[in-house]
Design a protein around this motif. Structure first.
Motif, PDB file in Angstrom:
ATOM      1  N   HIS A 149     -35.179 -38.748  36.535  1.00 37.45           N
ATOM      2  CA  HIS A 149     -34.446 -37.500  36.312  1.00 37.45           C
ATOM      3  C   HIS A 149     -35.380 -36.408  35.798  1.00 37.45           C
ATOM      4  O   HIS A 149     -35.302 -35.246  36.248  1.00 37.45           O
ATOM      5  CB  HIS A 149     -33.303 -37.719  35.316  1.00 37.45           C
ATOM      6  CG  HIS A 149     -32.139 -38.463  35.888  1.00 37.45           C
ATOM      7  ND1 HIS A 149     -31.592 -38.168  37.117  1.00 37.45           N
ATOM      8  CD2 HIS A 149     -31.378 -39.481  35.378  1.00 37.45           C
ATOM      9  CE1 HIS A 149     -30.562 -38.968  37.356  1.00 37.45           C
ATOM     10  NE2 HIS A 149     -30.414 -39.780  36.310  1.00 37.45           N
ATOM     11  N   GLU A 163     -34.338 -32.708  35.881  1.00 42.02           N
ATOM     12  CA  GLU A 163     -32.981 -32.930  35.372  1.00 42.02           C
ATOM     13  C   GLU A 163     -33.008 -33.834  34.141  1.00 42.02           C
ATOM     14  O   GLU A 163     -32.176 -34.718  33.982  1.00 42.02           O
ATOM     15  CB  GLU A 163     -32.096 -33.538  36.458  1.00 42.02           C
ATOM     16  CG  GLU A 163     -31.877 -32.614  37.647  1.00 42.02           C
ATOM     17  CD  GLU A 163     -30.841 -33.161  38.626  1.00 42.02           C
ATOM     18  OE1 GLU A 163     -30.834 -34.389  38.863  1.00 42.02           O
ATOM     19  OE2 GLU A 163     -30.042 -32.355  39.129  1.00 42.02           O
ATOM     20  N   ARG A 217     -29.917 -34.864  31.875  1.00 45.63           N
ATOM     21  CA  ARG A 217     -28.909 -35.900  32.183  1.00 45.63           C
ATOM     22  C   ARG A 217     -29.022 -37.032  31.149  1.00 45.63           C
ATOM     23  O   ARG A 217     -30.049 -37.703  31.078  1.00 45.63           O
ATOM     24  CB  ARG A 217     -29.108 -36.444  33.594  1.00 45.63           C
ATOM     25  CG  ARG A 217     -28.763 -35.440  34.692  1.00 45.63           C
ATOM     26  CD  ARG A 217     -28.857 -36.054  36.068  1.00 45.63           C
ATOM     27  NE  ARG A 217     -28.416 -35.128  37.102  1.00 45.63           N
ATOM     28  CZ  ARG A 217     -27.164 -35.002  37.541  1.00 45.63           C
ATOM     29  NH1 ARG A 217     -26.224 -35.796  37.031  1.00 45.63           N
ATOM     30  NH2 ARG A 217     -26.845 -34.141  38.480  1.00 45.63           N
ATOM     31  N   GLU A 233     -22.509 -32.902  35.549  1.00 50.49           N
ATOM     32  CA  GLU A 233     -23.786 -32.202  35.418  1.00 50.49           C
ATOM     33  C   GLU A 233     -24.777 -32.953  34.540  1.00 50.49           C
ATOM     34  O   GLU A 233     -25.989 -32.753  34.654  1.00 50.49           O
ATOM     35  CB  GLU A 233     -23.545 -30.804  34.842  1.00 50.49           C
ATOM     36  CG  GLU A 233     -22.810 -29.879  35.795  1.00 50.49           C
ATOM     37  CD  GLU A 233     -22.702 -28.466  35.222  1.00 50.49           C
ATOM     38  OE1 GLU A 233     -23.264 -28.239  34.122  1.00 50.49           O
ATOM     39  OE2 GLU A 233     -22.074 -27.627  35.873  1.00 50.49           O
ATOM     40  N   ASN A 234     -24.255 -33.801  33.653  1.00 57.46           N
ATOM     41  CA  ASN A 234     -25.131 -34.531  32.717  1.00 57.46           C
ATOM     42  C   ASN A 234     -25.142 -36.033  32.954  1.00 57.46           C
ATOM     43  O   ASN A 234     -25.675 -36.785  32.135  1.00 57.46           O
ATOM     44  CB  ASN A 234     -24.684 -34.249  31.276  1.00 57.46           C
ATOM     45  CG  ASN A 234     -24.830 -32.788  30.901  1.00 57.46           C
ATOM     46  OD1 ASN A 234     -25.883 -32.203  31.104  1.00 57.46           O
ATOM     47  ND2 ASN A 234     -23.763 -32.200  30.374  1.00 57.46           N
TER      48      ASN A 234
END
Length: 492
Positions: free
Chosen positions: A121, A126, A129, A178-179
């Motif tokens: 991630h 990201e 996350r 989104e997480n």
């Protein structure tokens, strides 16, 4: 640097001054143990299977046993060949593209797998996350591992039949989309059932950008028949000390390597000795490498057909026990076809209300029958989780079932009022040899107490002590700290 204080002061270190005495002492300890060399150990979710002597032999060979974990690679060509070949075999078995042999246990494998997902991630920009969806029925190590990598655990409800509540899973995946870092699931489930929604669970997770961790604790019901990588898994750990024949128990060592899909391969744990972008999870680049010879030999000697047949027999044995106990005990969870996987959970909770008999009473009575108890009160409190594995013959399965059915008859006698509710074979179990020979004032016979169905008449296992309170020590901590005067002497 010379030691000025006493050491090894316990009498146990001074009572055996001759090799003959030490040998006899060790024999006495072995006689007190109820191990796999005496009887089936049907611990659910633990796969206490045969560790064949032929598989164990290589770890005593100096070529394996004396190799230093940081020996130069040119001196460890044989190790490299063995590990690479075992990795290839495990990739074929699991449907993954790469294997890391670093983790020394299943829990460490979970941790390594989640670290790999987290690194993936971050590499994709990201790193925010941090939500992990975990079913309520999951192994306790799952949420612990997620916490260790800095994720927040969001529990998912179980449906009435024990499966993952798909609607709750979907709602929470959408809420945290989104997480969402990933989910951790076990297949077959912790409840001992092949959940038919596993593909959908994986798809939902992927749709919201998460990765799927499939716990490999129950691979003994999958090898040759189903692959976690085909189900939608991105990473799984393998308990080589369960499914792949390394001895399980005694404090280790174990091995919990992880398999990953290709997109996660660059993010596997690295090591200063072997390179890699991520840090290590084990001091040695190949974990407890010497015991990998056991799993390698197991795979070689079994072959693909043999490994698949072992899985089939493990599932058959689990269902045979569930069927033989049907009617006497309720099997808590079953699949849509009325079958279980390689293990089953039997519900003993009703007996507490009807006869005052607890799951612990049943577990202790099984010792009289010459059996180690199944897993008690997990994953459901007040139940027994039974896993016979493929290693046991029908005769041993029948001996266990005969013992369980006889225990049910003893419970029925209490329910009917034919047996005293407090002074009965279940409440007094286990019975020692001293109980047998001393004055007997119990309302049941010596034979019923000490030789119930399942117990051998010759070579019977005799427990060395009567029942102990298993949880007392956990709930009543005893301080063994040295007195303050010793601190004062040390300070001086």
């Amino acid at each position: 640097m010379h030691r000025r204080t006493e050491y090894l002061t316990h009498p146990i270190f001074h009572m055996n001054r001759a090799e003959t005495e030490m040998m006899r002492y060790m024999r006495r300890l072995a006689d007190r143990d109820l191990a796999l060399d005496r009887a089936m150990i049907p611990l659910g979710s633990c796969t206490m299977k045969l560790n064949a002597a032929a598989e164990m032999m290589p770890i005593s060979w100096p070529e394996f046993a004396h190799m230093h974990p940081f020996a130069p690679s040119e001196q460890a060509a044989g190790y490299t060949e063995m590990v690479d070949d075992l990795s290839d075999k495990l990739c074929v078995i699991t449907g993954y593209d790469a294997i890391s042999m670093q983790p020394n246990s299943g829990a460490q494998g979970e941790y390594a797998g989640l670290l790999t997902i987290a690194a993936y991630h971050r590499a994709n920009g990201e790193g925010h996350r941090n939500i992990c969806l975990i079913p309520m029925s999951a192994h306790g190590t799952n949420p612990a591992s997620a916490q260790m990598v800095g994720w927040k655990v969001v529990p998912v409800k179980s449906a009435e039949n024990g499966d993952i509540d798909l609607e709750d899973f979907r709602a929470k995946a959408e809420k945290h989309g989104e997480n969402l870092a990933g989910c951790m699931i076990t297949y077959p489930s912790t409840h001992g059932v092949f959940e038919e929604t596993v593909h959908e669970v994986c798809k939902i997770t992927h749709d919201f950008g998460g990765q799927v961790y499939i716990d490999g604790a129950n691979m003994n019901a999958m090898v040759g028949l189903s692959r976690p990588g085909d189900l939608g898994g991105d990473v799984s750990h393998l308990n080589l000390h369960k499914t792949f024949a390394i001895p399980h128990g005694g404090g280790g060592p174990g091995m919990g390597p992880i398999g990953v899909k290709a997109h996660l391969t660059p993010h596997l744990p690295g090591h200063p000795e072997t390179g890699g972008t991520q840090g290590p999870v084990s001091a040695a680049p190949l974990g407890s490498a010497s015991i990998l010879a056991i799993s390698w030999a197991y795979c070689l000697m079994m072959g693909g057909d043999g490994l698949t047949q072992a899985t089939r027999v493990a599932i058959l044995n689990g269902n045979y026990i569930a069927k033989r106990l049907e009617g006497a005990f309720d099997v808590l969870y079953k699949g849509p076809t009325g079958r279980v996987a390689h293990e089953c959970i039997i519900d003993t909770r009703p007996f507490a209300d009807r006869a005052g008999v607890t799951v612990e009473d049943i577990a202790k009575r099984l010792i009289d029958c010459g059996f180690h108890a199944p897993t008690m009160s997990w994953p459901v409190a007040g139940t027994l989780m039974i896993e016979p594995t493929e290693s046991e013959t029908k005769a041993e399965l029948d001996r266990f079932c005969d013992a369980m059915l006889a225990i049910r008859d003893e419970i029925a006698a209490i329910e009917k009022g034919d047996s005293d509710a407090e002074n009965n074979p279940l409440k007094n179990a286990p019975h020692t040899m001293e109980d047998l020979v001393k004055d007997w004032d119990r309302p049941y016979s010596r034979e019923q107490g000490c030789f119930p169905p399942g117990a051998f008449r010759v070579d019977k296992y005799w427990p060395p002590v009567n029942r102990v309170d298993n949880a007392f020590g956990d709930r009543h901590l005893v301080c063994t700290c040295p007195p303050m005067d010793e601190y004062a002497e040390a300070a001086e």
